[in-house]
Structure formats: C-alpha cells, structure tokens
Design a protein around this motif. Structure first.
Motif, PDB file in Angstrom:
ATOM      1  N   GLU A 287       0.836  -1.192   0.000  1.00 30.65           N
ATOM      2  CA  GLU A 287       0.000   0.000   0.000  1.00 30.65           C
ATOM      3  C   GLU A 287       0.875   1.247   0.000  1.00 30.65           C
ATOM      4  O   GLU A 287       1.898   1.297   0.683  1.00 30.65           O
ATOM      5  CB  GLU A 287      -0.903   0.019   1.235  1.00 30.65           C
ATOM      6  N   ARG A 288       0.475   2.214  -0.740  1.00 30.73           N
ATOM      7  CA  ARG A 288       1.206   3.488  -0.797  1.00 30.73           C
ATOM      8  C   ARG A 288       0.206   4.627  -0.591  1.00 30.73           C
ATOM      9  O   ARG A 288      -0.892   4.614  -1.153  1.00 30.73           O
ATOM     10  CB  ARG A 288       1.931   3.659  -2.132  1.00 30.73           C
ATOM     11  N   HIS A 289       0.605   5.603   0.229  1.00 27.36           N
ATOM     12  CA  HIS A 289      -0.276   6.729   0.545  1.00 27.36           C
ATOM     13  C   HIS A 289       0.408   8.029   0.138  1.00 27.36           C
ATOM     14  O   HIS A 289       1.549   8.290   0.518  1.00 27.36           O
ATOM     15  CB  HIS A 289      -0.601   6.752   2.036  1.00 27.36           C
ATOM     16  N   ALA A 290      -0.324   8.813  -0.604  1.00 32.37           N
ATOM     17  CA  ALA A 290       0.242  10.048  -1.148  1.00 32.37           C
ATOM     18  C   ALA A 290       0.623  11.037  -0.059  1.00 32.37           C
ATOM     19  O   ALA A 290       1.524  11.866  -0.252  1.00 32.37           O
ATOM     20  CB  ALA A 290      -0.759  10.686  -2.118  1.00 32.37           C
ATOM     21  N   ASP A 291      -0.029  10.963   1.101  1.00 32.55           N
ATOM     22  CA  ASP A 291       0.248  11.936   2.149  1.00 32.55           C
ATOM     23  C   ASP A 291       1.385  11.509   3.078  1.00 32.55           C
ATOM     24  O   ASP A 291       1.701  12.204   4.048  1.00 32.55           O
ATOM     25  CB  ASP A 291      -1.009  12.202   2.978  1.00 32.55           C
ATOM     26  N   TYR A 292       2.011  10.322   2.801  1.00 30.42           N
ATOM     27  CA  TYR A 292       3.099   9.864   3.671  1.00 30.42           C
ATOM     28  C   TYR A 292       4.443  10.324   3.113  1.00 30.42           C
ATOM     29  O   TYR A 292       4.757  10.097   1.941  1.00 30.42           O
ATOM     30  CB  TYR A 292       3.110   8.341   3.790  1.00 30.42           C
ATOM     31  N   VAL A 293       5.224  10.980   3.964  1.00 31.89           N
ATOM     32  CA  VAL A 293       6.578  11.404   3.597  1.00 31.89           C
ATOM     33  C   VAL A 293       7.516  10.868   4.672  1.00 31.89           C
ATOM     34  O   VAL A 293       7.332  11.155   5.863  1.00 31.89           O
ATOM     35  CB  VAL A 293       6.695  12.941   3.503  1.00 31.89           C
ATOM     36  N   ARG A 294       8.510  10.096   4.251  1.00 27.53           N
ATOM     37  CA  ARG A 294       9.440   9.505   5.211  1.00 27.53           C
ATOM     38  C   ARG A 294      10.325  10.593   5.811  1.00 27.53           C
ATOM     39  O   ARG A 294      10.949  11.371   5.090  1.00 27.53           O
ATOM     40  CB  ARG A 294      10.293   8.454   4.523  1.00 27.53           C
ATOM     41  N   GLY A 295      10.376  10.605   7.144  1.00 27.86           N
ATOM     42  CA  GLY A 295      11.181  11.621   7.813  1.00 27.86           C
ATOM     43  C   GLY A 295      12.668  11.292   7.797  1.00 27.86           C
ATOM     44  O   GLY A 295      13.060  10.113   7.693  1.00 27.86           O
ATOM     45  N   PRO A 296      13.522  12.305   7.888  1.00 29.65           N
ATOM     46  CA  PRO A 296      14.968  12.071   7.878  1.00 29.65           C
ATOM     47  C   PRO A 296      15.447  11.463   9.206  1.00 29.65           C
ATOM     48  O   PRO A 296      14.851  11.688  10.256  1.00 29.65           O
ATOM     49  CB  PRO A 296      15.548  13.470   7.677  1.00 29.65           C
ATOM     50  N   ILE A 297      16.533  10.677   9.148  1.00 26.31           N
ATOM     51  CA  ILE A 297      17.163  10.099  10.338  1.00 26.31           C
ATOM     52  C   ILE A 297      18.472  10.839  10.567  1.00 26.31           C
ATOM     53  O   ILE A 297      19.313  10.925   9.658  1.00 26.31           O
ATOM     54  CB  ILE A 297      17.432   8.596  10.149  1.00 26.31           C
ATOM     55  N   PRO A 298      18.691  11.398  11.747  1.00 25.56           N
ATOM     56  CA  PRO A 298      19.933  12.140  12.002  1.00 25.56           C
ATOM     57  C   PRO A 298      21.152  11.265  11.771  1.00 25.56           C
ATOM     58  O   PRO A 298      21.168  10.071  12.117  1.00 25.56           O
ATOM     59  CB  PRO A 298      19.815  12.541  13.479  1.00 25.56           C
ATOM     60  N   ALA A 299      22.199  11.848  11.201  1.00 16.47           N
ATOM     61  CA  ALA A 299      23.409  11.086  10.853  1.00 16.47           C
ATOM     62  C   ALA A 299      24.030  10.439  12.076  1.00 16.47           C
ATOM     63  O   ALA A 299      24.578   9.330  11.979  1.00 16.47           O
ATOM     64  CB  ALA A 299      24.402  12.014  10.173  1.00 16.47           C
ATOM     65  N   GLU A 300      23.952  11.086  13.257  1.00 12.13           N
ATOM     66  CA  GLU A 300      24.609  10.527  14.439  1.00 12.13           C
ATOM     67  C   GLU A 300      23.924   9.264  14.962  1.00 12.13           C
ATOM     68  O   GLU A 300      24.467   8.558  15.808  1.00 12.13           O
ATOM     69  CB  GLU A 300      24.666  11.570  15.555  1.00 12.13           C
ATOM     70  N   MET A 301      22.734   8.966  14.456  1.00 12.82           N
ATOM     71  CA  MET A 301      22.048   7.747  14.885  1.00 12.82           C
ATOM     72  C   MET A 301      22.531   6.506  14.154  1.00 12.82           C
ATOM     73  O   MET A 301      22.267   5.376  14.582  1.00 12.82           O
ATOM     74  CB  MET A 301      20.539   7.887  14.684  1.00 12.82           C
ATOM     75  N   TYR A 302      23.230   6.679  13.043  1.00 13.01           N
ATOM     76  CA  TYR A 302      23.684   5.534  12.260  1.00 13.01           C
ATOM     77  C   TYR A 302      24.937   4.896  12.879  1.00 13.01           C
ATOM     78  O   TYR A 302      25.814   5.598  13.384  1.00 13.01           O
ATOM     79  CB  TYR A 302      24.000   5.955  10.826  1.00 13.01           C
ATOM     80  N   VAL A 303      25.001   3.587  12.817  1.00 12.92           N
ATOM     81  CA  VAL A 303      26.197   2.854  13.206  1.00 12.92           C
ATOM     82  C   VAL A 303      27.288   3.112  12.167  1.00 12.92           C
ATOM     83  O   VAL A 303      27.024   3.108  10.963  1.00 12.92           O
ATOM     84  CB  VAL A 303      25.912   1.330  13.304  1.00 12.92           C
ATOM     85  N   ALA A 304      28.492   3.360  12.622  1.00 14.30           N
ATOM     86  CA  ALA A 304      29.591   3.647  11.708  1.00 14.30           C
ATOM     87  C   ALA A 304      29.818   2.479  10.743  1.00 14.30           C
ATOM     88  O   ALA A 304      29.859   1.311  11.148  1.00 14.30           O
ATOM     89  CB  ALA A 304      30.885   3.911  12.476  1.00 14.30           C
ATOM     90  N   ALA A 305      29.947   2.783   9.447  1.00 13.65           N
ATOM     91  CA  ALA A 305      30.142   1.755   8.415  1.00 13.65           C
ATOM     92  C   ALA A 305      31.630   1.440   8.301  1.00 13.65           C
ATOM     93  O   ALA A 305      32.327   1.934   7.399  1.00 13.65           O
ATOM     94  CB  ALA A 305      29.576   2.241   7.080  1.00 13.65           C
ATOM     95  N   ARG A 306      32.137   0.652   9.214  1.00 11.35           N
ATOM     96  CA  ARG A 306      33.569   0.320   9.235  1.00 11.35           C
ATOM     97  C   ARG A 306      33.926  -0.796   8.258  1.00 11.35           C
ATOM     98  O   ARG A 306      35.106  -1.027   7.998  1.00 11.35           O
ATOM     99  CB  ARG A 306      33.988  -0.076  10.646  1.00 11.35           C
ATOM    100  N   TYR A 307      32.950  -1.512   7.760  1.00  5.96           N
ATOM    101  CA  TYR A 307      33.222  -2.648   6.873  1.00  5.96           C
ATOM    102  C   TYR A 307      32.457  -2.500   5.587  1.00  5.96           C
ATOM    103  O   TYR A 307      31.415  -1.842   5.548  1.00  5.96           O
ATOM    104  CB  TYR A 307      32.853  -3.978   7.556  1.00  5.96           C
TER     105      TYR A 307
END
Length: 307
Positions: A287-307
C-alpha cells in the motif's frame, strides 16, 4: 549481462541467491571448530583415516535439517509434545548436535533447556520440580542439554548429593518418566560416548583455543581426573534407568560429524511424521499513501560503516 541490464526479476533472484549463500556460511562457520580439531589431530598423529568427507557431511546435514523442518511443522500441526535428553561426558559433542538441530528451526517451536546449578531455593524443592517447568506444551519440542540425570552423574561423582539422594533418584526416575510418557510426551534419551583419549584431545584443543577456553571450567578439569568414577556412575545410570517406555540410546561420538548425522537420523525415525499441507504464500501489493513522507534520520544515529 551487466548488473544494470538485469530485469527486476533477475535482480530479485540474484539477491535471494546471496541471502541463501549467507545462511549457509553460518553452517561453515560452525565447522571451523572441527577444522581446528582435525589440525590438532594431524599434529598429534591421531588423525582418523576414515573421516567423513566434508561434501558428504554437508549434503546429508542439509537433507536432515530439511526433514527436521518437516518434523517441526508436523509437531506443531498435530500438537505433539517432544522431549529429547542429551547426556554425556564434558566435550562429548552434545552442544554440537543441538546446534545443528535447532539451526534452521523456529525457536518458538524448538527450544533448548540448559539449566544452571540449582539455587538455594531450588535445592529445597522436589528434585524434578525445576525440570518440570521446562517441559513442552502442545506443539513444542524441548531439547535438554543435560537433564535430571545430573543427579546420577556430576552430582553423584562430585559429592553434591548424598548416596541416599542418589538411591531415591533411581527409585523415582523410572516412574517419573513413565508418567511423562503416559501423559503423551514423546521422550527420547541419548548418551554421547567418547573415549578417554578423545576427551583429552578435545580438552587440549579448548586450552589452545582462546575462543573456546571459556568452555573449560574447573569442574571439567576435575572430571578428567575422575574419569573412572564417571564411568562407574554412567554404567550404573544406564543399567537402572533403561526402561521400555524411555530407553537409552548410545551415540558413538568420537567422530563428531558421524555422531550428529546418526543422532538426527535416529530422532527423525522415532516420530512418524508427514508433510503438512499449507496454502501457498502470496505477497500482497504494497500500500502506498500520497500523504506519507518519510522523515529524515539524524546522521549521528547511524552505526559507523567500518566494513
């Protein structure tokens, strides 16, 4: 064909293949322990010339694991209750076969009970009480990595109980197990048998391997010294608790790979099962809804991509 020339279907197939390869890598990772053991055997001149080939072993293991999935579905569908006890000396390979049994099964259907030493409160309870709490409900399989037979083994040899308590255990356990079987529980009991020399070799491997040293407890070290005491206790236990309703089965476990295949094959033979008919699974359209917009995730929340 270049990656960007693939159709969406072909890209999906390739992604599925990668996921399957990753899942099988987990099995190969488990076998690294066996490779270290084989290298140690080769250095000591004790390598087995009739060792099972890796190709045959993996082919048979995956086939048996497929059968275990069918058995799991049957147990769940028919509301069966299954208990499997795994007993044996330290390093006999109980944990290894349990890992291979559970590896591809649903942990909500097939679970492992590996109880620690009893607490002060548990020591005052009826001996079987803490084990009863882990027995299966309908549609469940419980694998006991050591069981109530601790009383006939480590507790007896190490002096954690009196001889009177051991005798009471031997009087009680046949009737306890008959009660379980009469209630409808499928009860299977396996003793994993290894030689004195094989246990010493496996202990030496644990001493040399920093990833396995945690497995070698002071109790394990003491068990090496008391090999003959454990042998006498094991022989007494098998003689006095091998009953028609719940017989013991001895697994020759010097060769770990053969022991795993033989034990799993035997378990599958003890419970008649068939294929459970299931309706085909079809993914519904997203299902897809026209009124849904995915919110941004702050960069500091991501696990560091060491590999």
């Amino acid at each position: 064909m270049m990656p960007d020339e693939r159709t969406p279907h072909e890209a999906d197939i390739e992604a599925i293949r990668r996921e399957l390869a990753d899942s099988y890598d987990e099995e190969f990772e488990l076998e690294l322990e066996d490779e270290r053991l084989e290298r140690l055997e080769a250095r000591s001149g004790e390598a087995r010339p009739d060792a099972l080939s890796r190709k045959l072993y993996f082919r048979e293991l995956l086939r048996l694991q497929h059968e275990l999935v069918q058995l799991q579905d049957w147990v769940q569908d028919r509301k069966l209750r299954v208990v499997v006890l795994f007993e044996g000396r330290d390093s006999a390979g109980k944990g290894g076969v349990i890992k291979r049994i559970t590896q591809r099964l649903n942990p909500r259907v097939c679970r492992v009970a590996a109880l620690p030493a009893p607490s002060e409160r548990e020591r005052t309870q009826w001996y079987f009480q803490r084990y009863v709490a882990h027995l299966p409900a309908a549609g469940e399989i419980v694998l006991f990595d050591r069981s109530w037979y601790n009383r006939a083994g480590v507790e007896r040899v190490m002096g954690f109980c009196s001889e009177a308590e051991v005798e009471e255990f031997f009087r009680s356990v046949p009737e306890f197990e008959r009660m379980l079987v009469r209630s409808g529980i499928v009860l299977l009991k396996y003793w994993f048998s290894i030689t004195d020399a094989e246990q010493e070799l496996r202990f030496r491997m644990r001493i040399e391997d920093p990833l396995k040293q945690w497995k070698l407890s002071p109790m394990d070290v003491e068990s090496r010294r008391r090999w003959e005491d454990y042998t006498r206790a094991k022989e007494d236990m098998l003689a006095r608790t091998h009953i028609p309703e719940a017989p013991w089965r001895v697994v020759e476990a010097v060769d770990k790979k053969r022991a795993r295949l033989n034990c799993i094959s035997h378990i599958l033979e003890q419970i008649p099962y068939g294929e459970v008919e299931r309706p085909p699974v079809r993914l519904p359209p997203r299902e897809r809804h026209a009124d849904y917009v995915r919110g941004p995730i702050p960069a500091e929340m991501y696990v560091a991509a060491r590999y």
